[in-house]
Write an enzyme that holds these catalytic residues in place. Structure first.
Site, PDB file in Angstrom:
ATOM      1  N   GLN A   1      -9.548   9.447  -5.117  1.00  9.55           N
ATOM      2  CA  GLN A   1      -9.252  10.092  -3.827  1.00  9.55           C
ATOM      3  C   GLN A   1     -10.422  10.932  -3.292  1.00  9.55           C
ATOM      4  OE1 GLN A   1      -5.895  10.792  -1.687  1.00  9.55           O
ATOM      5  NE2 GLN A   1      -7.816  10.946  -0.571  1.00  9.55           N
TER       6      GLN A   1
ATOM      7  N   HIS B   1       0.841  -1.212   0.000  1.00  6.41           N
ATOM      8  CA  HIS B   1       0.000   0.000   0.000  1.00  6.41           C
ATOM      9  C   HIS B   1       0.871   1.255   0.000  1.00  6.41           C
ATOM     10  CE1 HIS B   1      -3.941   2.001   0.944  1.00  6.41           C
ATOM     11  NE2 HIS B   1      -3.069   2.996   1.123  1.00  6.41           N
TER      12      HIS B   1
ATOM     13  N   GLU C   1     -11.285   4.296   6.904  1.00  2.56           N
ATOM     14  CA  GLU C   1     -10.092   4.927   7.484  1.00  2.56           C
ATOM     15  C   GLU C   1     -10.552   6.082   8.364  1.00  2.56           C
ATOM     16  OE1 GLU C   1      -7.195   6.404   4.706  1.00  2.56           O
ATOM     17  OE2 GLU C   1      -5.722   6.795   6.268  1.00  2.56           O
TER      18      GLU C   1
ATOM     19  N   HIS D   1      -9.311   1.766   0.007  1.00  2.00           N
ATOM     20  CA  HIS D   1      -9.209   2.458   1.281  1.00  2.00           C
ATOM     21  C   HIS D   1     -10.584   2.287   1.927  1.00  2.00           C
ATOM     22  CE1 HIS D   1      -5.761   4.253  -0.636  1.00  2.00           C
ATOM     23  NE2 HIS D   1      -5.460   4.946   0.436  1.00  2.00           N
TER      24      HIS D   1
ATOM     25  N   ASP E   1       2.353   3.258   2.921  1.00  2.20           N
ATOM     26  CA  ASP E   1       1.325   4.262   2.620  1.00  2.20           C
ATOM     27  C   ASP E   1       1.937   5.561   2.095  1.00  2.20           C
ATOM     28  OD1 ASP E   1      -1.202   5.296   2.285  1.00  2.20           O
ATOM     29  OD2 ASP E   1      -1.717   5.375   4.406  1.00  2.20           O
TER      30      ASP E   1
ATOM     31  N   HIS F   1       1.459   5.429  -2.037  1.00  2.00           N
ATOM     32  CA  HIS F   1       0.953   6.511  -2.904  1.00  2.00           C
ATOM     33  C   HIS F   1       2.143   7.151  -3.605  1.00  2.00           C
ATOM     34  CE1 HIS F   1      -3.234   6.580  -1.410  1.00  2.00           C
ATOM     35  NE2 HIS F   1      -2.654   6.024  -0.351  1.00  2.00           N
TER      36      HIS F   1
HETATM   37 FE   FE2 Z   1      -3.496   5.090   1.414  1.00  4.95          FE
END
Ligand code: FE2
Length: 427
Positions: free
Chosen positions: A155, A60, A216, A213, A312, A62
């Site tokens: 996102q 995971h 969260e 995701h 992440d 970005h």
């Molecule tokens: Fe993430």
């Protein structure tokens, strides 16, 4: 004649004094004792009893945001929502060239740390799909040394952001591998559930994996993971779906979790916890006591789920630290989850190696005959010592080719009556 022969290696499962023979990028033999050590080879390596592990894998990340820390400003509150707002400010300023250069710089760090497979989410809410094109180019360029898997990540919410679903489909058409989502960021709980359903249906129709995701937040009533597990079963996606973060599970009612874990196990839902991020971003609305905000990793492992720890973020709108070191990630996961037994610490090592490799579906991963000759020699003698020391990477190989190496780390002491060097490896 072999290409490479390694002898006296320790393997993560505890076998010591092992010989590993390599030909044409593939492990041809793994034997105890001298075995292949007697065979001729172009190159030999004495592992000196140190740990030879399959490469680290990050399930995971970005990569479109990485190394952008401070652009256009720093996240003052340190919260998830300010991070998302900040990313929104940065997006219009991005150029494809800058995205590619930052991602390639991160991949250099990854190789140096023995991290040779990464699943990265890529934001698809920008209609230009600039980040998608950039990361598809990066994927091609790093293919000789890193397996990069891309997730189409809306996102700003696939239902909430105008045009996001169309952008996501276009990203998949361009070659993005996995369907992503962010149900807890949709406008209502009902919209979140609807987004899970439609994205899972999209993945099923296209024969793709899913990685969302999910939940969260610290909201004990955020239960999109339940919908995700249900849709996984309904659509026959068993074992092909991953729930990332799942932090609300930390705060859920215990009775509900006991029911939920059974549903997740039936769906063989994969889990990715991101301990560095979850421990800094969650619990921000708490006074004291402050919740840890990481999902229930030991209980998920006990339920038979495949659980990985992800990095992440590294130096981006959400997190100002990090260096691509998956041992640092596992070290934090171990502490946050209080996984301190010998067996649990080994599980933490698995959570940055074999478990994410399974989640990504990496073929030929491992140190066995027939696997790719991809491995990392650590300055540590077993997985627990590797975690304790966040062990130095001595050698990094990919399919038999040396990608990175560095000398042993030791510090010279200047103390009367004591030894010359200190290594932090007690006898
Ligand atoms: Fe993430």
């Amino acid at each position: 004649m072999l290409d490479l022969l390694i002898h006296n290696a320790t393997l993560p499962d505890g076998r010591t004094g092992m010989g590993i023979a390599v030909l044409d990028g593939v492990i041809t033999e793994v034997t105890a004792g001298l075995g292949p050590a007697q065979a001729p080879a172009h190159d030999t390596l004495d592992a000196e009893g140190q740990l030879l592990t399959p490469p680290f894998v990050d399930a995971h990340f970005h990569m479109d945001a990485t190394l952008s820390y401070g652009l256009p400003r720093v996240n003052a509150s340190g919260t998830l929502l300010e991070g998302i707002a900040l990313w929104g400010e940065l997006k219009p300023l991005l150029t494809q060239q800058a995205l590619v250069e930052r991602a390639l710089a991160y991949c250099d760090w990854a190789v140096a740390k023995g991290l040779l497979a990464i699943r990265t989410h890529v934001d698809v809410c920008d209609a230009r799909l600039l980040a998608v094109d950039a990361l598809l180019e990066v994927k091609r360029r790093v293919a000789p040394y890193i397996d990069l898997q891309l997730v189409a990540f809306p996102q700003d919410g696939v239902l909430r952001a105008p045009g996001a679903l169309d952008n996501l489909k276009r990203a998949l058409d361009k070659g993005v591998d996995v369907v992503g989502g962010i149900p807890h960021f949709e406008r209502t709980m009902a919209h979140g559930a609807e987004s899970v359903k439609l994205l899972c249906e999209l993945a099923a129709a296209r024969g793709l994996l899913v990685d969302m995701h999910c939940d969260e937040s610290d909201d004990p009533l955020s239960r999109h993971v339940e919908t995700l597990a249900f849709e996984t079963q309904r659509l026959g996606l068993i074992g092909r779906v991953t729930g990332s973060h799942l932090t609300s599970m930390h705060s859920m009612d215990n009775y509900f979790v006991s029911k939920l874990l059974a549903l997740m196990a039936e769906a063989q839902l994969n889990v990715v916890a991101n301990p560095l991020i979850n421990i800094t971003l969650q619990g921000r609305h708490d006074s004291y006591p402050k919740r840890r905000g990481m999902t229930r990793v030991p209980e998920q492992l006990a339920a038979g789920l495949t659980v990985a720890f992800g990095h992440d973020c590294v130096m981006d709108p959400w997190y100002s630290l990090g260096s691509g070191d998956m041992l640092e990630v596992a070290h934090m996961g171990l502490h946050v989850a209080q996984m301190t037994s010998q067996a649990a610490m080994r599980q933490c090592f698995d959570a940055v190696t074999v478990n994410p490799a399974r989640i990504l579906g990496l073929p030929h991963y491992g140190i066995e005959a027939g696997c790719d000759a991809s491995f990392v020699l650590l300055q540590a003698r077993d997985p627990i010592e590797a975690l304790r020391l966040r062990a130095h990477r001595l050698k990094v190989y990919r399919k038999g080719r040396l990608l990175a190496d560095s000398p042993k780390v030791s510090t010279r002491l200047h103390l009367a009556g004591r030894g010359e060097n200190v290594s932090f490896q007690p006898d």
